[in-house]
Design an enzyme around this catalytic site. Sequence first.
Site, PDB file in Angstrom:
ATOM      1  CB  VAL A 258      -0.938  -0.012   1.228  1.00  0.00           C
ATOM      2  CG1 VAL A 258      -0.144   0.091   2.517  1.00  0.00           C
ATOM      3  CG2 VAL A 258      -1.968   1.096   1.139  1.00  0.00           C
ATOM      4  CB  ILE A 261       6.607   3.424  -3.299  1.00  0.00           C
ATOM      5  CG1 ILE A 261       7.372   4.606  -2.671  1.00  0.00           C
ATOM      6  CG2 ILE A 261       7.563   2.582  -4.131  1.00  0.00           C
ATOM      7  CD1 ILE A 261       8.505   4.190  -1.753  1.00  0.00           C
ATOM      8  CD  GLU A 283      -1.346  -6.788   2.139  1.00  0.00           C
ATOM      9  OE1 GLU A 283      -1.705  -7.491   3.085  1.00  0.00           O
ATOM     10  OE2 GLU A 283      -0.298  -6.111   2.161  1.00  0.00           O
ATOM     11  N   GLY A 377       1.039  -7.343   5.461  1.00  0.00           N
ATOM     12  CA  GLY A 377       1.055  -8.591   4.698  1.00  0.00           C
ATOM     13  C   GLY A 377       2.349  -8.830   3.962  1.00  0.00           C
TER      14      GLY A 377
END
Length: 495
Positions: A258, A261, A283, A377
């Site tokens: 997330v 970047i 995810e 994750g």
Amino acid sequence: MALKFMNADEAARLIKNEDNVGFSGFTHAGCPKIVPTALAKYAEEEHEKGNPFKVGMFTGASTGDMLDGALARAHAIKFRTPYQTNTDLRKSINTGEVPYFDMHLSSLAQELRYGFLGGVDVAVIEACDVTENGEIVPTCGVGISPTVANLAKIVIVELNKWNPKEMRGMHDIVELQDPPLRREIPIYSVRDRIGKDHIKVDPSKIIVVESNTPNEGGGFAPVDEVTTQIGNNVANFFIKEMAEGRMPKSFLPIQSGVGNIANAVLSAMGESKEIPDFEVYTEVIQDAVIDLMESGRIKFASGCSLTVSNPCIEKIYKNLDFFKERTVLRPSEISNNQEVVRRLGIIAINTALEADIFGNINSTHVLGTKMMNGIGGSGDFTRGAYVSVFVTPSTAKDGKISAFVPLVSHEDHSEHSVKIVISEYGVADLRGKSPLERAHEIIEKCAHPDYRPLLREYIANAPKGQTPFDMYNCFAFHKAFTETGDMRNVKWEKK
């Protein structure tokens, strides 16, 4: 049977001091809003009366400010896991007020079922629809919702009509069987569905609270020169891998973390004519994925949440039929499952907070002690990936912090799991290299030029062995920053 309805204040008062509460969602997506806010208000009222009031918090990942922020400011958190990004909660964690334990996101649901973390007293689930026979349809994030809904004694459904009930059909809900009954997860392609389009619970447990509250999805910072170059370096690395036969020319599914970047990387991949149209098994599905899906560059996306800006989710809701054909949302123990990651050959791209010259990655702690967000994750995907990539700008704080150091101050991913490291300066391929070879690769191809002489000096002066390691100077960069505010002011300790 008829469902029971309450307002948010009434429902919040069903939660008792010391209860463990499981919340829906994954990032801000799919998180309840008005019930947590009412719970924070209730906690403040109890504190004013001199009564203790704190709850344990299980979430899918980070949440919105109306959940994590409100409860942190109300001093109402007994403990928190597994991941967070809220400023007020982070402060409470780093001052020691809130006990926090970091976890791989794929592990939480099963550890709750195993009984490792205590029971779940109440679940609070945001839904776009709920039926009298106990079918709960999540909104744009799933997380650990099926598990906490089934374990909880009370299930508060925050029926948020800001999200259309026509979302039904976008989700693939299944809980894993626990050992010794666990069997293969029958996902053989990104598009496969193995579960139901809803969470099913005993309707006698359900309390419904009606809401019409927008998501808390802010926009992303615009890409800059550094993030653009990182994205280009990632895309060029994949092109080279395909050309040299180490990656199939049909390409493989992508996972990306997330943030800005990750969006820049996906945008660069989408713009490259040499990368074929591809799929995403990840995810968090971000704005860049939706943009590339509309242009046809992304053919299908499987995730745990639609972690997008509010303008983006509104665009999705206006064209649901299009996106429901190309998107599936799963629980985190499926979206992040290492068995599926390895079977599908996922290319994992995650962001490093800090890396050392041997390929160890710090994803979580600033200067080894201050929690930033958590491991999320990244470990779920890194361990099972076809190839694991970590990206980071070479410096932070106007060059005063080097992302590449002699030894990470906290280790989340070891050198054994990290294959590729990429900064705006280039690509370090660590595969098949010894520790010393990896060090030279990272220093010369990824580190900022200002820091390369210092890193070379560390290697030259370290005691010789299979891994050059100087116990007196391995944290000299961190010490220099702590004492002077600039890692470039290194003073080596002489033995």
